[in-house]
Design an enzyme around this catalytic site. Structure first.
Site, PDB file in Angstrom:
ATOM      1  N   CYS A   1       0.818  -1.208   0.000  1.00  0.00           N
ATOM      2  CA  CYS A   1       0.000   0.000   0.000  1.00  0.00           C
ATOM      3  C   CYS A   1       0.854   1.262   0.000  1.00  0.00           C
ATOM      4  O   CYS A   1       0.908   2.000   0.990  1.00  0.00           O
ATOM      5  CB  CYS A   1      -0.926  -0.022   1.201  1.00  0.00           C
ATOM      6  SG  CYS A   1      -1.837  -1.561   1.252  1.00  0.00           S
TER       7      CYS A   1
ATOM      8  N   TYR B   1      22.313  -5.184  -2.470  1.00  0.00           N
ATOM      9  CA  TYR B   1      21.291  -4.262  -1.943  1.00  0.00           C
ATOM     10  C   TYR B   1      19.886  -4.713  -2.330  1.00  0.00           C
ATOM     11  O   TYR B   1      18.986  -3.896  -2.507  1.00  0.00           O
ATOM     12  CB  TYR B   1      21.571  -2.818  -2.393  1.00  0.00           C
ATOM     13  CG  TYR B   1      23.009  -2.420  -2.109  1.00  0.00           C
ATOM     14  CD1 TYR B   1      23.424  -2.188  -0.803  1.00  0.00           C
ATOM     15  CD2 TYR B   1      23.967  -2.345  -3.123  1.00  0.00           C
ATOM     16  CE1 TYR B   1      24.752  -1.890  -0.519  1.00  0.00           C
ATOM     17  CE2 TYR B   1      25.297  -2.055  -2.847  1.00  0.00           C
ATOM     18  CZ  TYR B   1      25.678  -1.820  -1.543  1.00  0.00           C
ATOM     19  OH  TYR B   1      26.991  -1.526  -1.267  1.00  0.00           O
TER      20      TYR B   1
HETATM   21  C1  LIG Z   1      28.640   0.657   0.857  1.00  0.00           C
HETATM   22  C2  LIG Z   1      30.093   0.773   1.039  1.00  0.00           C
HETATM   23  C3  LIG Z   1      30.951   0.045   0.218  1.00  0.00           C
HETATM   24  C4  LIG Z   1      30.490  -0.815  -0.933  1.00  0.00           C
HETATM   25  O1  LIG Z   1      30.048  -0.077  -2.001  1.00  0.00           O
HETATM   26  P1  LIG Z   1      29.699  -0.776  -3.420  1.00  0.00           P
HETATM   27  O2  LIG Z   1      29.182   0.323  -4.238  1.00  0.00           O
HETATM   28  O3  LIG Z   1      28.675  -1.817  -3.147  1.00  0.00           O
HETATM   29  O4  LIG Z   1      30.963  -1.361  -3.947  1.00  0.00           O
HETATM   30  C5  LIG Z   1      32.326   0.146   0.481  1.00  0.00           C
HETATM   31  N1  LIG Z   1      32.795   0.921   1.477  1.00  0.00           N
HETATM   32  C6  LIG Z   1      31.985   1.625   2.282  1.00  0.00           C
HETATM   33  C7  LIG Z   1      32.579   2.437   3.369  1.00  0.00           C
HETATM   34  C8  LIG Z   1      30.615   1.581   2.095  1.00  0.00           C
HETATM   35  O5  LIG Z   1      29.817   2.313   2.868  1.00  0.00           O
END
Ligand SMILES: *Cc1c(COP(=O)(O)O)cnc(C)c1O
Length: 404
Positions: A338, A367
């Site tokens: 919803c 993700y």
């Molecule tokens: C989310 C994150 C990643 C991974 O990023 P990707 O785009 O999935 O490779 C690496 N380092 C930090 C500090 C993050 O917050």
């Protein structure tokens, strides 16, 4: 993933059969794709053999992390839960880095006790807190400081992290002050400069610029950093014929940087390791006709795959069985939740669908499940790992009783 006799197949398994046997919505991951991604990643940077720390937040499935660990990868964690999961998967603490802007005292305590490689601090207050805890424990703690290099990663604004208006890291001036603070501290050993400028980056130039910035700052600190942690962010192709990150150019820029700085490079890739490994299988519950478009109502929703609602991200959708008839109307693929943002994408000229048809959403390994929730009190999907003809349940579907 390909069509074999008009049936969509992952490795040697037909999507249609998975849907029948395991029900929907279900996440599944291709082992051979995972292996390919990790080997390619290593190959791209093999001349300086970096420490590759898989960003656990992109996919937190214990069994999948166990597989990733077998390739020798470490972990980048952003919470105590992720640190516990990485350790549970058997990852060597000496290959774990802890990032994040708001680590609590409890989390810092835990990380220190587990003797991880680095706590990458992101503020003055955090460094003071690490110092305080380390002193009580009579330990000398290895840390990194995350620099905000004020570099535009040229990606979606929601996943950009390296510009000065973003909450991450510290600016150059603070960085230099903190280096001096660490040099004076008896309980802190400053070993790393870390950066992470954003996610889904497809242009190597922001990385090049970031390296240039780091280079200049290192000269100003007059400090020898044992590690340079360049973060992750390497983008993948969500749409056919989209741009691809030029790894070779990034590699060249790093090698140039290493000529002046003999540090060990750390990477924290998430999406580039698991993104294109995952698929979300879903069933068409109803097709609701409307003036200009028809709504294809799926049994998967924004709680299962949040990226479209959260970032306006687009995932490719494919039918599990190919037929020739094309829909004359636009299809808007939506979930049963919803919320008006519970919508995946709108497509023209999609194959004509019927109720109970099976579709898949592609590139959801990063993700996807890790951002899922129980919104509308919907149980979370099952997760499967496919290798050749073998299907392994790596996480069971939640039951309604689990939620009561
Ligand atoms: C989310 C994150 C990643 C991974 O990023 P990707 O785009 O999935 O490779 C690496 N380092 C930090 C500090 C993050 O917050």
């Amino acid at each position: 993933m390909k069509y074999i006799k008009k049936k969509l197949t992952i490795e040697n398994v037909k999507i249609h059969d998975i849907a029948k046997k395991f029900n929907t919505p279900t996440y599944c991951y291709s082992y051979s794709q995972l292996k390919k991604n990790i080997n390619n990643f290593k190959k791209n940077f093999k001349t300086f053999s970096p420490l590759i720390c898989f960003a656990i937040k992109s996919n937190t499935n214990l069994n999948l992390i166990r597989e990733i660990k077998k390739f020798g990868l470490g972990a980048d964690v952003v919470s105590m839960g992720e640190l516990m999961m990485a350790l549970k998967a058997g990852i060597n603490p000496k290959k774990i880095v802890f990032s994040g802007v708001g680590k609590t005292s409890n989390e810092i305590n835990y990380a220190i006790d587990k003797k991880i490689l680095l706590i990458n601090a992101e503020s003055k207050s955090e460094i003071r807190e690490i110092d305080r805890i380390a002193k009580i424990k009579k330990r000398k703690i290895q840390i990194g400081i995350r620099l905000n290099p004020n570099t535009d990663a040229k990606t979606l604004s929601q996943i950009s992290t390296g510009k000065k208006e973003n909450k991450f890291g510290v600016n150059e001036k603070t960085f230099l002050q903190l280096v001096n603070y660490c040099k004076k501290s008896k309980n802190i050993n400053l070993e790393c400069l870390s950066v992470h400028i954003g996610s889904q980056i497809l242009d190597y130039k922001p990385y090049e610029k970031m390296l240039h910035t780091i280079d200049k700052i290192i000269v100003k600190t007059n400090h020898k950093f044992k590690f340079i942690d360049l973060g992750g962010g390497m983008g993948i192709s969500y749409e056919d014929n989209s741009k691809k990150l030029n790894y070779s150019k990034y590699n060249i820029a790093i090698k140039k940087f290493l000529k002046k700085n003999s540090s060990k490079i750390i990477f924290e890739p998430g999406r580039s390791i698991v993104g294109n490994v995952g698929y979300l299988i879903s069933k068409v519950i109803y097709i609701k006709e409307n003036d200009k478009k028809d709504f294809v109502i799926l049994d998967a929703a924004m709680n299962d795959l949040m990226r479209p609602a959260l970032y306006g991200a687009i995932h490719k959708i494919l039918p599990s069985i190919k037929r020739n008839q094309i829909s004359k109307k636009i299809y808007e693929f939506v979930g049963p939740i919803c919320e008006s943002t519970d919508k995946f994408t709108s497509l023209k000229k999609f194959q004509k669908l019927k109720e109970n048809d099976i579709i898949i959403m592609c590139d959801v390994g990063a993700y996807g499940m890790s951002l899922s929730s129980n919104y509308n009190l919907r149980p979370k999907p099952a997760e499967l790992l496919i290798e050749g003809s073998k299907i392994k349940v790596i996480k069971k579907r939640q039951k309604h009783t689990d939620l009561m």
